[in-house]
Design an enzyme around this catalytic site. Structure first.
Site, PDB file in Angstrom:
ATOM      1  N   CYS A  41       0.822  -1.200   0.000  1.00  0.00           N
ATOM      2  CA  CYS A  41       0.000   0.000   0.000  1.00  0.00           C
ATOM      3  C   CYS A  41       0.864   1.262   0.000  1.00  0.00           C
ATOM      4  O   CYS A  41       2.059   1.212   0.258  1.00  0.00           O
ATOM      5  CB  CYS A  41      -0.881   0.010   1.235  1.00  0.00           C
ATOM      6  N   GLY A  68      -0.849   0.697  -4.826  1.00  0.00           N
ATOM      7  CA  GLY A  68      -2.140   0.119  -4.492  1.00  0.00           C
ATOM      8  C   GLY A  68      -3.217   0.719  -5.350  1.00  0.00           C
ATOM      9  O   GLY A  68      -3.358   1.941  -5.394  1.00  0.00           O
ATOM     10  N   ASN A 142       0.857   0.508   5.807  1.00  0.00           N
ATOM     11  CA  ASN A 142       1.498  -0.268   4.753  1.00  0.00           C
ATOM     12  C   ASN A 142       2.285  -1.371   5.438  1.00  0.00           C
ATOM     13  O   ASN A 142       3.137  -1.089   6.277  1.00  0.00           O
ATOM     14  CB  ASN A 142       2.423   0.629   3.935  1.00  0.00           C
ATOM     15  N   GLY A 143       1.994  -2.612   5.058  1.00  0.00           N
ATOM     16  CA  GLY A 143       2.660  -3.759   5.662  1.00  0.00           C
ATOM     17  C   GLY A 143       1.649  -4.764   6.161  1.00  0.00           C
ATOM     18  O   GLY A 143       0.445  -4.580   5.973  1.00  0.00           O
ATOM     19  N   TYR A 287      11.627  -3.786  -7.549  1.00  0.00           N
ATOM     20  CA  TYR A 287      10.421  -3.717  -8.357  1.00  0.00           C
ATOM     21  C   TYR A 287       9.347  -2.770  -7.835  1.00  0.00           C
ATOM     22  O   TYR A 287       8.786  -1.991  -8.598  1.00  0.00           O
ATOM     23  CB  TYR A 287       9.828  -5.132  -8.509  1.00  0.00           C
TER      24      TYR A 287
HETATM   25  O1  LIG Z   1       6.291 -13.935 -13.253  1.00  0.00           O
HETATM   26  P1  LIG Z   1       5.054 -13.123 -13.114  1.00  0.00           P
HETATM   27  O2  LIG Z   1       4.084 -13.761 -12.161  1.00  0.00           O
HETATM   28  O3  LIG Z   1       4.419 -12.802 -14.415  1.00  0.00           O
HETATM   29  O4  LIG Z   1       5.437 -11.736 -12.389  1.00  0.00           O
HETATM   30  C1  LIG Z   1       6.582 -10.972 -12.693  1.00  0.00           C
HETATM   31  C2  LIG Z   1       6.244  -9.785 -13.544  1.00  0.00           C
HETATM   32  O5  LIG Z   1       5.283  -8.935 -12.856  1.00  0.00           O
HETATM   33  C3  LIG Z   1       5.815  -7.620 -12.715  1.00  0.00           C
HETATM   34  O6  LIG Z   1       5.385  -6.783 -13.774  1.00  0.00           O
HETATM   35  P2  LIG Z   1       4.024  -5.931 -13.759  1.00  0.00           P
HETATM   36  O7  LIG Z   1       3.393  -6.084 -15.072  1.00  0.00           O
HETATM   37  O8  LIG Z   1       3.186  -6.250 -12.566  1.00  0.00           O
HETATM   38  O9  LIG Z   1       4.499  -4.431 -13.526  1.00  0.00           O
HETATM   39  P3  LIG Z   1       5.496  -3.454 -14.338  1.00  0.00           P
HETATM   40  O10 LIG Z   1       4.696  -2.840 -15.453  1.00  0.00           O
HETATM   41  O11 LIG Z   1       5.927  -2.441 -13.323  1.00  0.00           O
HETATM   42  O12 LIG Z   1       6.664  -4.233 -14.836  1.00  0.00           O
HETATM   43  C4  LIG Z   1       7.305  -7.795 -12.799  1.00  0.00           C
HETATM   44  O13 LIG Z   1       7.922  -6.604 -13.279  1.00  0.00           O
HETATM   45  C5  LIG Z   1       7.464  -8.919 -13.795  1.00  0.00           C
HETATM   46  O14 LIG Z   1       7.395  -8.434 -15.122  1.00  0.00           O
HETATM   47  N1  LIG Z   2      -0.228  -4.366   1.298  1.00  0.00           N
HETATM   48  C1  LIG Z   2      -0.422  -3.696   2.400  1.00  0.00           C
HETATM   49  O1  LIG Z   2       0.402  -2.899   2.818  1.00  0.00           O
HETATM   50  C2  LIG Z   2      -1.670  -4.035   3.112  1.00  0.00           C
HETATM   51  C3  LIG Z   2      -1.947  -3.176   4.310  1.00  0.00           C
HETATM   52  C4  LIG Z   2      -2.957  -3.839   5.241  1.00  0.00           C
HETATM   53  N2  LIG Z   2      -2.399  -5.007   5.848  1.00  0.00           N
HETATM   54  C5  LIG Z   2      -4.230  -4.144   4.466  1.00  0.00           C
HETATM   55  O2  LIG Z   2      -4.415  -5.212   3.997  1.00  0.00           O
HETATM   56  O3  LIG Z   2      -5.048  -3.286   4.306  1.00  0.00           O
HETATM   57 MG   LIG Z   3       7.029  -6.243 -15.210  1.00  0.00          MG
END
Ligand SMILES: O=P(O)(O)OC[C@H]1O[C@H](OP(=O)(O)OP(=O)(O)O)[C@H](O)[C@@H]1O
Ligand SMILES: NC(=O)CC[C@H](N)C(=O)O
Ligand SMILES: [Mg+2]
Ligand code: SF4
Length: 506
Positions: A41, A68, A142-143, A287
């Site tokens: 988040c 998020g 967040n967390g 990432y």
């Molecule tokens: O192996 P997978 O389960 O497919 O997940 C990995 C992928 O997911 C993320 O990209 P995403 O499209 O979520 O975001 P981005 O546009 O920031 O790269 C990450 O950058 C990889 O490309």
């Molecule tokens: N990914 C998160 O940081 C989640 C925050 C919180 N635990 C929720 O689920 O709302």
């Molecule tokens: Mg990606």
């Protein structure tokens, strides 16, 4: 009764997230889980009576949208009166001029959320607002906590109405429980934080001021910024990109185990944890966080480029062109090109209107989503030996589809380089990488993954390389999803929700 005015008609949210424990103490099932590492988040807070705090928070959340995309919310304090608006959707869908005008106040707290369980409901949106002896508090988290079961039991003893609840709300109730014994905001909150285990970067609004808090390991980020004002006013955000957008200057991070208390008098700092030990989530750096955000005084873009250079040296390969998987694979691909001398190009074009987490839980939607998101440049690819760089492989859906697309576009050879090690373990601290059985590298060797993806070669960055390139103390990071070495112990009951407890091939 202290007045709370909610623009939406929601009562306070109730649900448990992540390793969620339901009212009957069952672990909540994780059906409908997207196959991506879901974003953590985003939190934001501001104390600035002279400013339009709701609008500032709106912009802050806008910059943190990548963290998020399920729901968004802002709570403002106008004296003791709380104005709250939260709803499902993107920040730009949840708020408009009229709604923001109905959120006056001296200070504000905001949240963007990505749910980590099946239920994706408006009532679960944050900030969580809770009533205490000292007035209302609004909490953005967040967390994920890992000790929700005992915490819940303790809260139930005080007759708090926990039908179902987020772990975030439990923190808010724990503060209320402590404050209601006669303690002030700071003493009560610190007592409550000491009862929480897991990851929590919090922004908490009260009528008296805004708190910024990090857990003793500082697993999730939280930064402090200043506004160019007299007197100096302070802002809190998950990442520095949330400061940049409102023209705030980055001051410093909230330290692991620190509480900052921002009031009319300025900023006061309290180190509340007896044994803070920095364990920042390395996945934030690889990432999750935006590449233009600063961590350790440099942009993550620079770190990610270094990761690309490193893997070019660790696992070289000959090819005609190197390119990154948009968006997050691009900086590492540029680094790879610089270190290898192989020209950088673009082989895939991303539809900029498709968000990061657009891809849906069903296989059909995943495949459609990917096709909508990334389109190959056929004339660039035809007859070429290509190196494709991505930041991570989680379940392997992205890579599998991409390699197929590249081959169909005429690529002669496809070599894949990943700028992080294989993801073998799930995260319990607020990033939902999936259950262990769904993680491709938890059950397959690199050679088996290469075969399944149908690439000519596949290499992941070494764990040492990932950590050394941070140029920080390599012990100051959580890298449990690559090692299974969790910095905060995971209770057995919670472990069972995500980990294959038998032996897995790593
Ligand atoms: O192996 P997978 O389960 O497919 O997940 C990995 C992928 O997911 C993320 O990209 P995403 O499209 O979520 O975001 P981005 O546009 O920031 O790269 C990450 O950058 C990889 O490309
Ligand atoms: N990914 C998160 O940081 C989640 C925050 C919180 N635990 C929720 O689920 O709302
Ligand atoms: Mg990606
Ligand atoms: S387990 Fe992985 S994703 Fe979770 S906090 Fe640690 S490094 Fe980050």
């Amino acid at each position: 009764m202290i007045p709370i005015h909610s623009v939406t008609s929601d009562e306070y949210p109730h649900s448990l997230r992540g390793a969620a424990i339901l009212a009957n103490n069952q672990i909540e099932s994780h059906e409908n889980r997207p196959d991506k590492p879901e974003e953590a988040c985003g939190v934001f807070g501001i104390y600035a009576p002279e400013q339009d705090v709701a609008k500032m928070t709106y912009f802050g959340l806008y910059a943190l949208q990548h963290r998020g995309q399920e729901s968004a919310g802002i709570a403002t304090f106008e004296g003791t009166h709380v104005h709250l608006h939260k709803d499902m959707g993107l920040v730009s869908q949840v708020f408009n001029e009229t709604i923001l005008e109905e959120l006056p106040g001296e200070l504000a707290v905001g949240h963007t959320r990505y749910s980590t369980t099946g239920s994706s409901r408006k009532v679960n949106a944050q900030p969580a607002v809770v009533e205490t002896r000292l007035g209302l508090l609004a909490l953005a988290h967040n967390g994920n906590l890992v000790n929700t079961v005992p915490l819940r039991e303790e809260l139930l003893k005080s007759n708090f109405n926990l039908v179902t609840s987020t772990d975030s709300e439990m923190i808010a109730y724990a503060i209320a429980q402590e404050v209601n014994t006669g303690l002030d905001w700071l003493e009560g909150s610190i007592r409550a934080f000491k009862r929480c285990e897991g990851a929590f970067s919090l922004v908490i609004g009260t009528a008296d001021g805004v708190m910024g808090v990090r857990d003793p390991n500082g697993i999730r980020p939280l930064v402090i910024g200043t506004l160019d004002s007299d007197p100096i006013r302070y802002v809190l955000a998950s990442e520095t990109c949330g400061l940049d957008i409102i023209g705030a200057e980055y001051l410093r991070d909230v330290e692991p185990g620190e509480l900052v208390w921002i009031t009319e008098a300025g900023l006061a700092s309290f180190h509340w944890s007896p044994q803070p030990e920095r364990k920042l989530c390395i996945f934030e750096m690889i990432y999750f966080a935006r590449p233009d955000s600063l961590m350790h005084n440099e942009t993550l873009y620079s770190y990610r480029m270094r990761l690309g250079r490193r893997i070019a040296k660790e696992s070289p390969v000959n090819a005609d062109i190197v390119f990154g998987v948009p968006d997050s694979g691009i900086p590492a691909a540029i680094g790879f090109s610089q270190a290898s001398g192989i020209p950088y190009g673009e082989g895939l074009i991303k539809n900029r209107y498709v968000g990061r987490t657009f891809i849906q839980p069903t296989q059909t939607m995943r495949e459609l989503g990917l096709r909508m998101k990334l389109n190959p440049l056929k004339d660039v690819l035809a007859g070429k030996r290509v190196i494709i760089v991505d930041d991570s492989i989680v379940r392997g859906t992205t890579s599998r589809k991409l390699v197929k697309t590249l081959r169909e576009s005429g690529a002669e050879e496809v070599h894949m380089r990943i700028s992080s090690p294989p993801v073998t373990h799930p995260c319990f601290y607020g990033i939902d990488t999936d259950t262990q059985d769904q993680l491709i590298a938890a059950t397959k060797s690199v050679a088996e993954i290469a075969k399944q993806l149908e690439v000519d070669s596949l290499a992941y960055l070494s764990w040492e390389g990932m950590l050394e390139e941070t140029r920080e103390d390599t012990n100051s990071f959580c890298s449990a999803c690559f090692t299974g070495d969790y910095p905060v112990a995971i209770p057995e009951q919670v472990k069972r929700s995500k980990l294959i407890l038998e032996k897995v091939v790593v």
